[in-house]
Design a protein around this motif. Structure first.
Motif, short mmCIF file in Angstrom:
data_model
loop_
_atom_site.label_atom_id
_atom_site.label_comp_id
_atom_site.label_asym_id
_atom_site.label_seq_id
_atom_site.Cartn_x
_atom_site.Cartn_y
_atom_site.Cartn_z
N ALA A 113 -2.08 -16.01 -6.61
CA ALA A 113 -2.56 -15.98 -5.22
C ALA A 113 -2.10 -14.69 -4.53
O ALA A 113 -2.87 -14.05 -3.81
CB ALA A 113 -2.05 -17.20 -4.46
N ARG A 114 -0.85 -14.30 -4.79
CA ARG A 114 -0.33 -13.05 -4.20
C ARG A 114 -1.09 -11.84 -4.71
O ARG A 114 -1.44 -10.93 -3.94
CB ARG A 114 1.16 -12.93 -4.54
CG ARG A 114 1.83 -11.73 -3.95
CD ARG A 114 3.27 -11.65 -4.40
NE ARG A 114 4.02 -10.65 -3.67
CZ ARG A 114 5.16 -10.14 -4.07
NH1 ARG A 114 5.73 -10.58 -5.19
NH2 ARG A 114 5.78 -9.22 -3.38
N ILE A 115 -1.36 -11.81 -6.00
CA ILE A 115 -2.11 -10.70 -6.60
C ILE A 115 -3.48 -10.58 -5.96
O ILE A 115 -3.90 -9.49 -5.54
CB ILE A 115 -2.23 -10.89 -8.14
CG1 ILE A 115 -0.88 -10.72 -8.80
CG2 ILE A 115 -3.27 -9.94 -8.72
CD1 ILE A 115 -0.85 -11.18 -10.25
N GLU A 116 -4.16 -11.70 -5.86
CA GLU A 116 -5.52 -11.67 -5.29
C GLU A 116 -5.50 -11.30 -3.80
O GLU A 116 -6.37 -10.57 -3.32
CB GLU A 116 -6.21 -13.02 -5.49
CG GLU A 116 -6.56 -13.30 -6.94
CD GLU A 116 -7.53 -12.27 -7.52
OE1 GLU A 116 -8.38 -11.71 -6.78
OE2 GLU A 116 -7.44 -12.02 -8.73
N ARG A 117 -4.50 -11.80 -3.08
CA ARG A 117 -4.38 -11.48 -1.65
C ARG A 117 -4.13 -9.98 -1.45
O ARG A 117 -4.76 -9.33 -0.61
CB ARG A 117 -3.25 -12.31 -1.04
CG ARG A 117 -3.17 -12.27 0.45
CD ARG A 117 -2.13 -13.24 1.00
NE ARG A 117 -0.80 -13.01 0.45
CZ ARG A 117 -0.17 -13.83 -0.41
NH1 ARG A 117 -0.76 -14.93 -0.83
NH2 ARG A 117 1.04 -13.55 -0.85
N LEU A 118 -3.22 -9.41 -2.25
CA LEU A 118 -2.94 -7.97 -2.13
C LEU A 118 -4.13 -7.14 -2.57
O LEU A 118 -4.45 -6.11 -1.95
CB LEU A 118 -1.71 -7.61 -2.98
CG LEU A 118 -0.37 -8.07 -2.42
CD1 LEU A 118 0.73 -7.87 -3.46
CD2 LEU A 118 -0.04 -7.32 -1.14
N ARG A 119 -4.81 -7.56 -3.63
CA ARG A 119 -5.95 -6.80 -4.11
C ARG A 119 -7.06 -6.75 -3.08
O ARG A 119 -7.63 -5.71 -2.79
CB ARG A 119 -6.47 -7.38 -5.42
CG ARG A 119 -7.60 -6.55 -6.02
CD ARG A 119 -8.10 -7.14 -7.28
NE ARG A 119 -9.43 -7.60 -7.42
CZ ARG A 119 -10.49 -7.45 -6.67
NH1 ARG A 119 -10.42 -6.83 -5.55
NH2 ARG A 119 -11.66 -7.90 -6.97
N SER A 120 -7.35 -7.89 -2.48
CA SER A 120 -8.44 -7.90 -1.50
C SER A 120 -8.02 -7.23 -0.19
O SER A 120 -8.83 -6.57 0.45
CB SER A 120 -8.91 -9.34 -1.24
OG SER A 120 -7.88 -10.09 -0.64
N GLY A 121 -6.75 -7.38 0.19
CA GLY A 121 -6.28 -6.80 1.45
C GLY A 121 -6.08 -5.30 1.39
O GLY A 121 -6.29 -4.60 2.39
N LEU A 122 -5.68 -4.78 0.24
CA LEU A 122 -5.39 -3.35 0.12
C LEU A 122 -6.46 -2.58 -0.65
O LEU A 122 -6.38 -1.37 -0.78
CB LEU A 122 -4.03 -3.15 -0.55
CG LEU A 122 -2.83 -3.73 0.18
CD1 LEU A 122 -1.56 -3.54 -0.64
CD2 LEU A 122 -2.67 -3.10 1.55
N SER A 123 -7.43 -3.29 -1.21
CA SER A 123 -8.50 -2.67 -2.01
C SER A 123 -7.94 -1.80 -3.14
O SER A 123 -8.38 -0.68 -3.35
CB SER A 123 -9.43 -1.86 -1.13
OG SER A 123 -10.04 -2.69 -0.16
N LEU A 124 -6.93 -2.33 -3.84
CA LEU A 124 -6.33 -1.61 -4.97
C LEU A 124 -6.82 -2.21 -6.27
O LEU A 124 -7.18 -3.38 -6.34
CB LEU A 124 -4.81 -1.73 -4.92
CG LEU A 124 -4.11 -1.09 -3.72
CD1 LEU A 124 -2.64 -1.46 -3.74
CD2 LEU A 124 -4.29 0.40 -3.74
N ASN A 125 -6.79 -1.40 -7.33
CA ASN A 125 -7.10 -1.96 -8.63
C ASN A 125 -5.89 -2.73 -9.16
O ASN A 125 -4.78 -2.61 -8.62
CB ASN A 125 -7.57 -0.88 -9.61
CG ASN A 125 -6.51 0.15 -9.91
OD1 ASN A 125 -5.32 -0.13 -9.91
ND2 ASN A 125 -6.95 1.37 -10.19
N TYR A 126 -6.10 -3.52 -10.19
CA TYR A 126 -5.03 -4.38 -10.69
C TYR A 126 -3.86 -3.59 -11.25
O TYR A 126 -2.72 -3.99 -11.12
CB TYR A 126 -5.57 -5.35 -11.74
CG TYR A 126 -6.48 -6.40 -11.15
CD1 TYR A 126 -6.01 -7.30 -10.21
CD2 TYR A 126 -7.81 -6.48 -11.54
CE1 TYR A 126 -6.85 -8.26 -9.67
CE2 TYR A 126 -8.64 -7.44 -11.01
CZ TYR A 126 -8.15 -8.33 -10.07
OH TYR A 126 -8.98 -9.28 -9.54
N ALA A 127 -4.13 -2.44 -11.86
CA ALA A 127 -3.05 -1.62 -12.42
C ALA A 127 -2.12 -1.11 -11.31
O ALA A 127 -0.91 -1.10 -11.46
CB ALA A 127 -3.62 -0.46 -13.21
#
Length: 111
Positions: free
Chosen positions: A61-75
């Motif tokens: 959930a944290r990974i997905e929240r940060l990815r969508s909020g910061l528009s960063l790639n997973y790496a």
């Protein structure tokens, strides 16, 4: 007569990749990618299947929240998560120091 028993460890519930995918709404292939990137902790059994501790649900959930909020790639998220964790540790140490009272090492200095 007193009888004492040794504590019996309870088995730790682990989630398969399919179970974790269902719990988080994530594709199992993406979970395998998270493991490869070091974003998730997992163990492999003798057949090579991934097993996740239950706490990894919150991590996804944290990974997905940060990815969508910061528009960063997973790496890039690995670095961001590591930095956020380090900040939290430093903030905890600062709170402990400030709740312990003033630092006595500065007592002899003048301002």
């Amino acid at each position: 007569m007193i009888v004492r028993y040794l504590p019996v460890p309870r088995p730790v519930r682990r989630l398969s990749a399919d179970e974790l995918a269902r719990e988080t709404g994530t594709h199992p292939g993406l979970l395998r990618r998270f493991v490869a990137l070091g974003l998730l902790r997992a163990t492999r059994d003798a057949d090579g299947r991934l097993w996740f501790p239950p706490g990894q649900v919150a991590v996804v959930a944290r990974i997905e929240r940060l990815r969508s909020g910061l528009s960063l790639n997973y790496a890039a998220l690995g670095l961001v998560i590591e930095l956020l964790d380090q900040i939290r540790v430093l903030e905890d140490e600062l709170r402990k120091r400030s709740s312990a009272g003033p630092d006595r090492s500065d007592a002899g200095r003048s301002a």
